[in-house]
Write an enzyme that holds these catalytic residues in place. Sequence first.
Site, PDB file in Angstrom:
ATOM      1  N   LYS A 264       0.859  -1.187   0.000  1.00 20.58           N
ATOM      2  CA  LYS A 264       0.000   0.000   0.000  1.00 20.58           C
ATOM      3  C   LYS A 264       0.890   1.229   0.000  1.00 20.58           C
ATOM      4  O   LYS A 264       2.018   1.185   0.496  1.00 20.58           O
ATOM      5  CB  LYS A 264      -0.888   0.022   1.252  1.00 20.58           C
ATOM      6  CG  LYS A 264      -2.113   0.903   1.086  1.00 20.58           C
ATOM      7  CD  LYS A 264      -3.233   0.194   0.352  1.00 20.58           C
ATOM      8  CE  LYS A 264      -4.443   1.050   0.167  1.00 20.58           C
ATOM      9  NZ  LYS A 264      -5.573   0.241  -0.334  1.00 20.58           N
TER      10      LYS A 264
HETATM   11  P1  NAD Z   1     -12.917   8.333  -2.504  1.00 16.21           P
HETATM   12  O1  NAD Z   1     -11.922   9.351  -2.127  1.00 16.21           O
HETATM   13  O2  NAD Z   1     -13.347   8.204  -3.921  1.00 16.21           O
HETATM   14  O3  NAD Z   1     -14.270   8.526  -1.648  1.00 16.21           O
HETATM   15  C1  NAD Z   1     -14.328   8.653  -0.266  1.00 16.21           C
HETATM   16  C2  NAD Z   1     -15.627   9.407   0.043  1.00 16.21           C
HETATM   17  O4  NAD Z   1     -15.833   9.415   1.447  1.00 16.21           O
HETATM   18  C3  NAD Z   1     -15.598  10.872  -0.436  1.00 16.21           C
HETATM   19  O5  NAD Z   1     -16.816  11.186  -1.070  1.00 16.21           O
HETATM   20  C4  NAD Z   1     -15.414  11.654   0.875  1.00 16.21           C
HETATM   21  O6  NAD Z   1     -15.985  12.941   0.814  1.00 16.21           O
HETATM   22  C5  NAD Z   1     -16.135  10.749   1.860  1.00 16.21           C
HETATM   23  N1  NAD Z   1     -15.667  10.936   3.228  1.00 16.21           N
HETATM   24  C6  NAD Z   1     -14.416  11.147   3.668  1.00 16.21           C
HETATM   25  N2  NAD Z   1     -14.398  11.254   4.991  1.00 16.21           N
HETATM   26  C7  NAD Z   1     -15.665  11.082   5.418  1.00 16.21           C
HETATM   27  C8  NAD Z   1     -16.303  11.063   6.672  1.00 16.21           C
HETATM   28  N3  NAD Z   1     -15.604  11.252   7.790  1.00 16.21           N
HETATM   29  N4  NAD Z   1     -17.627  10.841   6.714  1.00 16.21           N
HETATM   30  C9  NAD Z   1     -18.342  10.636   5.601  1.00 16.21           C
HETATM   31  N5  NAD Z   1     -17.798  10.644   4.376  1.00 16.21           N
HETATM   32  C10 NAD Z   1     -16.488  10.867   4.279  1.00 16.21           C
HETATM   33  O7  NAD Z   1     -12.356   6.960  -1.934  1.00 16.21           O
HETATM   34  P2  NAD Z   1     -12.720   5.472  -2.397  1.00 16.21           P
HETATM   35  O8  NAD Z   1     -11.749   5.077  -3.420  1.00 16.21           O
HETATM   36  O9  NAD Z   1     -14.184   5.372  -2.656  1.00 16.21           O
HETATM   37  O10 NAD Z   1     -12.331   4.674  -1.060  1.00 16.21           O
HETATM   38  C11 NAD Z   1     -13.201   4.593   0.055  1.00 16.21           C
HETATM   39  C12 NAD Z   1     -12.786   3.427   0.924  1.00 16.21           C
HETATM   40  O11 NAD Z   1     -12.802   2.222   0.140  1.00 16.21           O
HETATM   41  C13 NAD Z   1     -11.373   3.516   1.516  1.00 16.21           C
HETATM   42  O12 NAD Z   1     -11.368   2.875   2.769  1.00 16.21           O
HETATM   43  C14 NAD Z   1     -10.548   2.698   0.530  1.00 16.21           C
HETATM   44  O13 NAD Z   1      -9.372   2.181   1.115  1.00 16.21           O
HETATM   45  C15 NAD Z   1     -11.537   1.598   0.194  1.00 16.21           C
HETATM   46  N6  NAD Z   1     -11.264   0.909  -1.075  1.00 16.21           N
HETATM   47  C16 NAD Z   1     -11.221   1.581  -2.259  1.00 16.21           C
HETATM   48  C17 NAD Z   1     -10.986   0.881  -3.437  1.00 16.21           C
HETATM   49  C18 NAD Z   1     -11.002   1.540  -4.794  1.00 16.21           C
HETATM   50  O14 NAD Z   1     -10.943   0.818  -5.803  1.00 16.21           O
HETATM   51  N7  NAD Z   1     -11.109   2.849  -4.907  1.00 16.21           N
HETATM   52  C19 NAD Z   1     -10.766  -0.499  -3.394  1.00 16.21           C
HETATM   53  C20 NAD Z   1     -10.822  -1.164  -2.169  1.00 16.21           C
HETATM   54  C21 NAD Z   1     -11.082  -0.437  -1.019  1.00 16.21           C
END
Ligand code: NAD
Length: 477
Positions: free
Chosen positions: A107
Amino acid sequence: MNVAGEPSFRESVDLMFRRATALMDLSPGLEEKIRVCNSTYTVRFGVRLRGKIETFTGYRSVHSEHMEPVKGGIRYALSVHQDEVEALAALMTYKCALVETPFGGSKGGLCIDPRAWDEHELEQITRRFAYELIKRDLIHPAQNVPAPDMGTGEREMAWIADQYARMNTTDINAKACVTGKPPHAGGIQGRVEATGRGVQYALREFFRHKEDKAAARLSGDLDGKRIVVQGLGNVGYHAAKFLSEEDGAKIIAVAERDGAIVNDAGIAIEELRQWMMRNQGSVKGFPGGTYMEDGAAALELDCDILIPAAMEGVIHKGNAANIKAPLIIEAANGPVTFGADEILRKKGCLIIPDMYANAGGVTVSYFEWVKNLSHIRFGRMQRRAEEARSRLLVEELERLSSDKGLGWTLAEDFKERFLTGSDELALVRSGLDDTMRTAYQSMREVWHGRNDVQDLRVAAYIVAISRVAQTYRSKGL
Ligand code: NAD
């Protein structure tokens, strides 16, 4: 997000790991080898921006190299720190093992608020960060392959791929150095939606099993189920959109950074997303629901399914007792702390764990990496051959019907669907669906097959750790 008295994210992952290994027959040496994070590289680099030098801190952590390349996203957030990156790298090891993608876990993260910089500045920062990692083989098609995570997406991955290609002009596999690229820059159809799509497929699989639903005091299918989603970013948006538009679920609340929108009749997800895009990411003022200032309080609303899809540690010892959802699917990584997990299990809340629930992203990243190494789009060789065989069958049926005067007619929409060969998107979705079903069944076998395993998280860890252990053993360790 740490509540006093709670372990850190990495400690939380370790405690969950140990809850599983206590039920396994591993030698203490091997257990320790699997648990520890192999290495974490910290880099501080300067970029001249707005007339002065800005210094940024970034990390790339490699948890396990039992398989190579290692794989894991790059996160852009001010909250990024070593403990978090190492926890996420460990989760990647277990996730890859659980869904059988042939990677070790890694990561990366950069301490930055991506909204504080314009596109050109972000490109300079990303290219410089990538340069630091590439020159140490911490981005490399055969050794370490990043992907998007919180705060990064297709755009950043395209810059990283281009930076690698510039520094490795004769590497024919250069595109495979990173996944999550846009399709025109060597990406794959269906990668952007993949993690959210995986959450949908995971829930569909869960709802196929009567006993599993009963364990969460649920019945029927996803149609009409009341869902609360936290975070309408890449993962949360796609999951909420697909579950509401394709499965008939009702998204009754969306919690975001600046509050929550609540609507018992169901929120129009696409409209809310468009609203957020027009309003600098804010949900406030959205006309399709009631605004609640305390976004985190939405997690405690009465609903059937809770989908935390924002970040880690949001369900902790301080609010776990108030969670009413009988089923939580961890779309984010680590949204439930170790302490909260104990409280929720005692309450009879069922948790579909992160390492399985959000594995759709790495699964489709794996397909993208394979595509880059094979230098050909999925479906290019077989699509028309498939169509020709189907056409042969349809024409023969129509000929028989007319020769024998049977009067059969094949419905036009059936013919159209039957005669359409699988393109890349169809193949990606099929591969993802198969992966999510197969991985669920492997967890489920352990969950139901052993008296000492009471929940899906422990089952997931047991499956994953056994596979990593097997690989180490076959290497003679
Ligand atoms: P992203 O940045 O696209 O979206 C995150 C969203 O959460 C944003 O809209 C943000 O405004 C919101 N947010 C942030 N802090 C917040 C809070 N305290 N309360 C409510 N909303 C809040 O990120 P993502 O890629 O969607 O990732 C989200 C989660 O999923 C993370 O834990 C990431 O590790 C996990 N994840 C992502 C992927 C991927 O392919 N993008 C894959 C596996 C896991």
